[in-house]
Motif scaffolding. Structure first.
Motif, PDB file in Angstrom:
ATOM      1  N   VAL A 221      26.716  10.554 -20.037  1.00 44.26           N
ATOM      2  CA  VAL A 221      25.466  11.295 -19.886  1.00 44.26           C
ATOM      3  C   VAL A 221      25.492  12.141 -18.618  1.00 44.26           C
ATOM      4  N   GLY A 222      25.971  11.544 -17.518  1.00 44.70           N
ATOM      5  CA  GLY A 222      26.063  12.287 -16.267  1.00 44.70           C
ATOM      6  C   GLY A 222      27.015  13.467 -16.381  1.00 44.70           C
ATOM      7  N   LEU A 223      28.145  13.267 -17.057  1.00 48.48           N
ATOM      8  CA  LEU A 223      29.110  14.349 -17.241  1.00 48.48           C
ATOM      9  C   LEU A 223      28.507  15.470 -18.087  1.00 48.48           C
ATOM     10  N   LEU A 224      27.780  15.106 -19.133  1.00 50.92           N
ATOM     11  CA  LEU A 224      27.163  16.111 -20.002  1.00 50.92           C
ATOM     12  C   LEU A 224      26.114  16.927 -19.235  1.00 50.92           C
ATOM     13  N   LEU A 225      25.282  16.249 -18.457  1.00 50.93           N
ATOM     14  CA  LEU A 225      24.266  16.967 -17.675  1.00 50.93           C
ATOM     15  C   LEU A 225      24.917  17.910 -16.661  1.00 50.93           C
ATOM     16  N   GLY A 226      25.989  17.432 -16.009  1.00 51.34           N
ATOM     17  CA  GLY A 226      26.687  18.285 -15.055  1.00 51.34           C
ATOM     18  C   GLY A 226      27.304  19.499 -15.723  1.00 51.34           C
ATOM     19  N   ALA A 227      27.907  19.288 -16.911  1.00 47.06           N
ATOM     20  CA  ALA A 227      28.520  20.404 -17.637  1.00 47.06           C
ATOM     21  C   ALA A 227      27.470  21.430 -18.049  1.00 47.06           C
ATOM     22  N   LEU A 228      26.310  20.958 -18.511  1.00 49.16           N
ATOM     23  CA  LEU A 228      25.234  21.881 -18.889  1.00 49.16           C
ATOM     24  C   LEU A 228      24.743  22.673 -17.680  1.00 49.16           C
ATOM     25  N   ALA A 229      24.599  21.993 -16.535  1.00 47.85           N
ATOM     26  CA  ALA A 229      24.162  22.691 -15.322  1.00 47.85           C
ATOM     27  C   ALA A 229      25.166  23.761 -14.915  1.00 47.85           C
ATOM     28  N   LEU A 230      26.448  23.450 -15.036  1.00 49.37           N
ATOM     29  CA  LEU A 230      27.485  24.405 -14.661  1.00 49.37           C
ATOM     30  C   LEU A 230      27.512  25.601 -15.607  1.00 49.37           C
ATOM     31  N   LEU A 231      27.351  25.349 -16.899  1.00 51.79           N
ATOM     32  CA  LEU A 231      27.412  26.429 -17.878  1.00 51.79           C
ATOM     33  C   LEU A 231      26.161  27.293 -17.879  1.00 51.79           C
ATOM     34  N   LEU A 232      24.999  26.683 -17.613  1.00 52.79           N
ATOM     35  CA  LEU A 232      23.742  27.426 -17.656  1.00 52.79           C
ATOM     36  C   LEU A 232      23.423  28.138 -16.345  1.00 52.79           C
ATOM     37  N   THR A 233      23.840  27.561 -15.223  1.00 46.81           N
ATOM     38  CA  THR A 233      23.549  28.168 -13.916  1.00 46.81           C
ATOM     39  C   THR A 233      24.815  28.204 -13.063  1.00 46.81           C
ATOM     40  N   PRO A 234      25.838  28.957 -13.497  1.00 43.90           N
ATOM     41  CA  PRO A 234      27.085  28.966 -12.732  1.00 43.90           C
ATOM     42  C   PRO A 234      26.963  29.626 -11.367  1.00 43.90           C
TER      43      PRO A 234
END
Length: 440
Positions: free
Chosen positions: A114-127
């Motif tokens: 879950v933590g990895l998924l949230l981090g990946a979404l944050a990186l992709l949405l707000t790079p």
């Protein structure tokens, strides 16, 4: 203050009278000596990594390394200082392969994902806010997310080893991690790769440690077969450990990340490198201090939670021991600053000499403050812990806003010294019963 591992069961029989100061000091020093191998490997690896980027990373190479490491911390602090800390606590008393062991282990894996998924979404949405300074491609971000996932899996299995008491294996895997990271950076620099690719190689090389870690855990019988059911109790219980880790993320790592971006925008990479060199030296001896305190001081402090008089005597003795020792050590760093900067980085970094005095003063106050604030963790006072982190961050930001326009780069270590000087004063007042004699 970094979150620390929960204590194991008390190592000694209950003691209802405080031990003599000499006994406390002897135990503390003996415990410190046994933790030197892993700490030494991490320190040597960090120093060599700094040297490589300072020499061959081009202008701003050291700052970009620190910014990348701060980025890694943003993605890993919740699993490392939250989920994995909880796993050590709950797995330690259980037999590997039992139903409860599988429940906690499975919950840890789920929260990691879950933590990895949230981090990946944050990186992709707000790079932009996260990796804008690196000017990266989508392919780079894919490999970055993969590397973070593998590194988090290694850390989760490392917590399993700690819970099982496999300290020797854990230490050697830490040495392997440091070796692979530095080797990867050296190879990438030798091939002439740009610094962005060098930093990605650093992450992926460390992530390779997952392979020997998984082998060690499998041979020790610590990788149980998981059932399809998920324990809600385990998820809720591990989730509590995310609170303190979350406060570190918001009020510690994120603040430092934003500060570096402000300095880069205000002073440029080359000038920010000067402050970063001083901060890197501070980071290295801070790493040694926190590693020793988490493996020697904190477990004993927590084990004495049911013996208030003995706990007060322990805190007072360690503070009185370390306050002058730290003062002498940091004074030595100050006297050697003009020699250390060219040795650890490059000749051009000698210009950072003027930043040392307030940085070292603030570090001394920080270390003594942390010795006292460990009590909040030992007492599981989560609310007060979070409040201290929030107040400390707000004070730091206020000091930076007032000092940076007038003092330039010098304003950063001045704000650091002011922040921890005030925190030390407040902590000494709040924990005064632990510092006064005759409270047993």
């Amino acid at each position: 203050m970094p979150a620390k591992l929960p204590p194991s069961v008390a190592q000694n029989a209950p003691q209802f009278e405080p031990e003599p100061s000499a006994t406390i000091t002897g135990r503390f020093l003996r415990g410190s000596l046994t933790s030197t191998l892993g700490i030494g490997a991490r320190t040597a690896g960090a120093l060599l990594l700094n040297k490589l980027l300072a020499l061959y990373g081009g202008p701003g190479g050291l700052t970009l390394l620190a910014h990348f490491q701060n980025l890694l911390a943003l993605f890993t602090i919740l699993p490392y200082d939250g989920v994995h800390v909880g796993l050590v606590k709950y797995l330690a008393p259980l037999r590997a392969g039992s139903g409860r062991y599988r429940a906690w282990f499975g919950a840890g894996i789920i929260l990691n994902l879950v933590g990895l998924l949230l981090g990946a979404l944050a990186l992709l949405l707000t790079p932009g806010p996260l990796v804008g300074v690196f000017q990266l491609t989508a392919g780079w971000m894919f490999w970055f997310i993969l590397g973070i996932g593998l590194l988090s899996a290694h850390a989760l299995l490392g917590s399993v080893l700690l819970a099982a008491g496999q300290l020797r294996a854990y230490v050697w895997l830490t040495v392997t991690l440091s070796f692979l990271g530095v080797s990867g950076v050296g190879a990438a620099l030798a091939l002439g790769w740009p610094v962005e690719q060098v930093l990605l190689t650093y992450l992926l090389a460390q992530a390779l440690t997952l392979l020997p870690t998984a082998v060690v855990c499998a041979r020790a019988g610590l990788l149980p077969r998981l059932s399809g059911r998920v324990s809600k109790v385990a998820l809720r219980s591990l989730g509590r450990f995310l609170l303190m880790a979350g406060s570190l993320l918001v009020f510690g790592t994120a603040v430092n990340f934003a500060l570096r971006e402000v300095l880069i925008a205000r002073f440029g990479l080359a000038q920010t490198d000067l402050w970063q060199a001083v901060a890197k030296i501070s980071d290295n001896y801070t790493m040694v201090f926190t590693a020793l305190m988490s493996s020697v001081y904190y477990p004993r402090l927590a084990a004495l939670s049911t013996q208030p008089a003995a706990q007060r005597a322990y805190v007072r003795t360690v503070v009185l021991l370390l306050a002058p020792v730290l003062a002498v050590g940091l004074s030595l760093v100050y006297l050697l600053r003009d020699w250390l900067l060219p040795l650890l980085f490059n000749v051009q970094f000698a210009a950072a000499s003027y930043l040392f005095a307030p940085q070292l003063l603030g570090d001394w106050a920080k270390f003594i403050t942390w010795l006292l604030l460990f009590l909040l963790t030992a007492k599981a006072q989560v609310g007060r812990y979070v409040a201290v982190q929030a107040g400390s961050a707000m004070l730091y930001v206020a000091l930076l806003q007032g000092l940076l326009p007038h003092y330039g780069l010098l304003g950063v270590p001045l704000a650091h010294a002011g922040r921890f000087g005030l925190l030390l004063l407040l902590s000494a007042v709040y924990f005064r019963s632990y510092l006064r004699r005759g409270n047993g």
